[in-house]
Write a protein that holds these residues in place. Structure first.
Motif, PDB file in Angstrom:
ATOM      1  N   SER A   1      -6.349   5.300 -10.682  1.00  0.00           N
ATOM      2  CA  SER A   1      -7.252   4.632  -9.747  1.00  0.00           C
ATOM      3  C   SER A   1      -6.468   3.511  -9.091  1.00  0.00           C
ATOM      4  O   SER A   1      -5.733   2.790  -9.780  1.00  0.00           O
ATOM      5  CB  SER A   1      -8.448   4.032 -10.479  1.00  0.00           C
ATOM      6  OG  SER A   1      -9.172   5.025 -11.152  1.00  0.00           O
TER       7      SER A   1
ATOM      8  N   GLN B   1      -4.877 -13.646  -4.626  1.00  0.00           N
ATOM      9  CA  GLN B   1      -5.869 -12.738  -5.210  1.00  0.00           C
ATOM     10  C   GLN B   1      -5.333 -12.088  -6.487  1.00  0.00           C
ATOM     11  O   GLN B   1      -6.063 -11.922  -7.456  1.00  0.00           O
ATOM     12  CB  GLN B   1      -6.284 -11.656  -4.195  1.00  0.00           C
ATOM     13  CG  GLN B   1      -7.063 -12.187  -3.028  1.00  0.00           C
ATOM     14  CD  GLN B   1      -6.193 -12.641  -1.858  1.00  0.00           C
ATOM     15  OE1 GLN B   1      -4.990 -12.900  -1.998  1.00  0.00           O
ATOM     16  NE2 GLN B   1      -6.803 -12.760  -0.695  1.00  0.00           N
TER      17      GLN B   1
ATOM     18  N   GLU C   1      -9.183  -6.074  -0.322  1.00  0.00           N
ATOM     19  CA  GLU C   1     -10.262  -5.376   0.378  1.00  0.00           C
ATOM     20  C   GLU C   1     -11.458  -5.103  -0.510  1.00  0.00           C
ATOM     21  O   GLU C   1     -12.527  -4.755  -0.027  1.00  0.00           O
ATOM     22  CB  GLU C   1      -9.744  -4.043   0.931  1.00  0.00           C
ATOM     23  CG  GLU C   1      -8.717  -4.189   2.015  1.00  0.00           C
ATOM     24  CD  GLU C   1      -8.176  -2.852   2.483  1.00  0.00           C
ATOM     25  OE1 GLU C   1      -8.484  -1.806   1.871  1.00  0.00           O
ATOM     26  OE2 GLU C   1      -7.428  -2.852   3.472  1.00  0.00           O
ATOM     27  N   ASN C   2     -11.268  -5.199  -1.834  1.00  0.00           N
ATOM     28  CA  ASN C   2     -12.321  -4.807  -2.754  1.00  0.00           C
ATOM     29  C   ASN C   2     -12.391  -5.805  -3.906  1.00  0.00           C
ATOM     30  O   ASN C   2     -11.518  -5.822  -4.764  1.00  0.00           O
ATOM     31  CB  ASN C   2     -12.031  -3.406  -3.287  1.00  0.00           C
ATOM     32  CG  ASN C   2     -13.178  -2.831  -4.072  1.00  0.00           C
ATOM     33  OD1 ASN C   2     -14.107  -3.537  -4.445  1.00  0.00           O
ATOM     34  ND2 ASN C   2     -13.116  -1.540  -4.328  1.00  0.00           N
ATOM     35  N   SER C   3     -13.422  -6.600  -3.917  1.00  0.00           N
ATOM     36  CA  SER C   3     -13.556  -7.590  -4.992  1.00  0.00           C
ATOM     37  C   SER C   3     -14.253  -7.016  -6.226  1.00  0.00           C
ATOM     38  O   SER C   3     -14.218  -7.601  -7.297  1.00  0.00           O
ATOM     39  CB  SER C   3     -14.304  -8.827  -4.495  1.00  0.00           C
ATOM     40  OG  SER C   3     -15.591  -8.459  -4.053  1.00  0.00           O
ATOM     41  N   LEU C   4     -14.871  -5.837  -6.087  1.00  0.00           N
ATOM     42  CA  LEU C   4     -15.515  -5.175  -7.216  1.00  0.00           C
ATOM     43  C   LEU C   4     -14.497  -4.239  -7.865  1.00  0.00           C
ATOM     44  O   LEU C   4     -14.158  -3.198  -7.320  1.00  0.00           O
ATOM     45  CB  LEU C   4     -16.738  -4.386  -6.750  1.00  0.00           C
ATOM     46  CG  LEU C   4     -17.567  -3.720  -7.844  1.00  0.00           C
ATOM     47  CD1 LEU C   4     -18.115  -4.772  -8.820  1.00  0.00           C
ATOM     48  CD2 LEU C   4     -18.695  -2.933  -7.227  1.00  0.00           C
ATOM     49  N   LEU C   5     -13.988  -4.646  -9.022  1.00  0.00           N
ATOM     50  CA  LEU C   5     -12.931  -3.891  -9.680  1.00  0.00           C
ATOM     51  C   LEU C   5     -13.459  -3.133 -10.887  1.00  0.00           C
ATOM     52  O   LEU C   5     -14.393  -3.578 -11.548  1.00  0.00           O
ATOM     53  CB  LEU C   5     -11.812  -4.841 -10.108  1.00  0.00           C
ATOM     54  CG  LEU C   5     -11.136  -5.551  -8.939  1.00  0.00           C
ATOM     55  CD1 LEU C   5     -10.286  -6.696  -9.431  1.00  0.00           C
ATOM     56  CD2 LEU C   5     -10.296  -4.577  -8.148  1.00  0.00           C
TER      57      LEU C   5
ATOM     58  N   TYR D   1      -6.780 -12.833 -10.229  1.00  0.00           N
ATOM     59  CA  TYR D   1      -7.192 -11.696 -11.049  1.00  0.00           C
ATOM     60  C   TYR D   1      -6.499 -11.738 -12.415  1.00  0.00           C
ATOM     61  O   TYR D   1      -7.148 -11.550 -13.453  1.00  0.00           O
ATOM     62  CB  TYR D   1      -6.874 -10.380 -10.332  1.00  0.00           C
ATOM     63  CG  TYR D   1      -7.224  -9.164 -11.143  1.00  0.00           C
ATOM     64  CD1 TYR D   1      -8.540  -8.738 -11.259  1.00  0.00           C
ATOM     65  CD2 TYR D   1      -6.240  -8.452 -11.817  1.00  0.00           C
ATOM     66  CE1 TYR D   1      -8.870  -7.626 -12.014  1.00  0.00           C
ATOM     67  CE2 TYR D   1      -6.560  -7.341 -12.577  1.00  0.00           C
ATOM     68  CZ  TYR D   1      -7.873  -6.929 -12.669  1.00  0.00           C
ATOM     69  OH  TYR D   1      -8.193  -5.832 -13.427  1.00  0.00           O
TER      70      TYR D   1
ATOM     71  N   THR E   1       0.845  -1.200   0.000  1.00  0.00           N
ATOM     72  CA  THR E   1       0.000   0.000   0.000  1.00  0.00           C
ATOM     73  C   THR E   1       0.877   1.245   0.000  1.00  0.00           C
ATOM     74  O   THR E   1       0.645   2.183  -0.775  1.00  0.00           O
ATOM     75  CB  THR E   1      -0.948   0.026   1.218  1.00  0.00           C
ATOM     76  OG1 THR E   1      -1.815  -1.105   1.148  1.00  0.00           O
ATOM     77  CG2 THR E   1      -1.773   1.302   1.256  1.00  0.00           C
TER      78      THR E   1
ATOM     79  N   VAL F   1      -6.696   0.076  -6.445  1.00  0.00           N
ATOM     80  CA  VAL F   1      -7.602  -0.888  -5.835  1.00  0.00           C
ATOM     81  C   VAL F   1      -6.775  -1.950  -5.115  1.00  0.00           C
ATOM     82  O   VAL F   1      -5.935  -2.622  -5.729  1.00  0.00           O
ATOM     83  CB  VAL F   1      -8.495  -1.573  -6.894  1.00  0.00           C
ATOM     84  CG1 VAL F   1      -9.394  -2.612  -6.244  1.00  0.00           C
ATOM     85  CG2 VAL F   1      -9.325  -0.563  -7.655  1.00  0.00           C
ATOM     86  N   ASN F   2      -7.021  -2.079  -3.808  1.00  0.00           N
ATOM     87  CA  ASN F   2      -6.447  -3.177  -3.046  1.00  0.00           C
ATOM     88  C   ASN F   2      -7.397  -4.360  -3.219  1.00  0.00           C
ATOM     89  O   ASN F   2      -8.490  -4.377  -2.662  1.00  0.00           O
ATOM     90  CB  ASN F   2      -6.311  -2.801  -1.571  1.00  0.00           C
ATOM     91  CG  ASN F   2      -5.757  -3.931  -0.728  1.00  0.00           C
ATOM     92  OD1 ASN F   2      -5.677  -5.078  -1.158  1.00  0.00           O
ATOM     93  ND2 ASN F   2      -5.379  -3.607   0.496  1.00  0.00           N
ATOM     94  N   ILE F   3      -6.974  -5.328  -3.989  1.00  0.00           N
ATOM     95  CA  ILE F   3      -7.833  -6.457  -4.351  1.00  0.00           C
ATOM     96  C   ILE F   3      -8.199  -7.322  -3.143  1.00  0.00           C
ATOM     97  O   ILE F   3      -9.169  -8.063  -3.172  1.00  0.00           O
ATOM     98  CB  ILE F   3      -7.169  -7.285  -5.470  1.00  0.00           C
ATOM     99  CG1 ILE F   3      -8.197  -8.155  -6.180  1.00  0.00           C
ATOM    100  CG2 ILE F   3      -6.001  -8.091  -4.942  1.00  0.00           C
ATOM    101  CD1 ILE F   3      -7.702  -8.736  -7.481  1.00  0.00           C
TER     102      ILE F   3
END
Length: 161
Positions: free
Chosen positions: A30, A63, A36-40, A67, A15, A32-34
């Protein structure tokens, strides 16, 4: 240029590296920490995708691997940057961990690849990770070895490619 950074972190060093990279890119980014967030966000909305993670027990987080596997064909149509945070004491081990972290096809396609360094923060670690890291690193001291110079060079390469 619109840039998406998708990363995974266990204790926060990736991070920190990602935030430094975002600042150095000075573009529309943008992140995105995958984990913590599965909606990319949709990949078609981005010109460049940067993927990063940290290495534990010789491997990047599952993860990130999942991905990449699920989106490999789309990723191959983008400008790609790859980075890892890895703290193996042996440089050749770190380099091999990097090569093994991503599919060869994607690794070869990437316009930029870098090892950003590492961080060992014993205060954040679970006991079992502390135990393993103390054996591997042969140290009981927390270490912060992320290279701002490497991160800035990565950003310059991404922007100029």
């Amino acid at each position: 240029m619109k840039i998406l950074i998708v990363y995974a972190t266990k204790y926060g060093s990736t991070t920190k590296a990602t935030l430094k990279l975002k600042e150095a890119l000075n573009e529309e980014v943008s992140i995105v920490n995958i984990m913590e967030n599965s909606l990319l966000p949709k990949l078609q909305n981005y010109d460049c995708v940067i993927l990063g993670g940290s290495i534990y027990m010789g491997k990047i987080q599952k993860q990130i691997r999942n991905y990449v596997d699920a989106n490999l064909s789309q990723l191959m149509t983008k400008r790609i940057g790859l980075f890892i945070c890895a703290g193996s004491p042996n440089k050749s081990d770190r380099e091999q961990e990097f090569v093994n972290a991503f599919p060869k096809k994607l690794y070869d396609h990437a316009v930029c690849k870098s090892l950003f360094g590492y961080q060992i923060d014993y205060e954040k670690m679970k006991w079992h990770d502390k135990f393993i890291m103390r054996i591997v690193s042969k140290s009981k001291e927390s270490v912060f070895e992320l290279s701002e110079e490497v991160i800035e060079q990565f950003a310059k390469t991404i922007k100029s490619s």
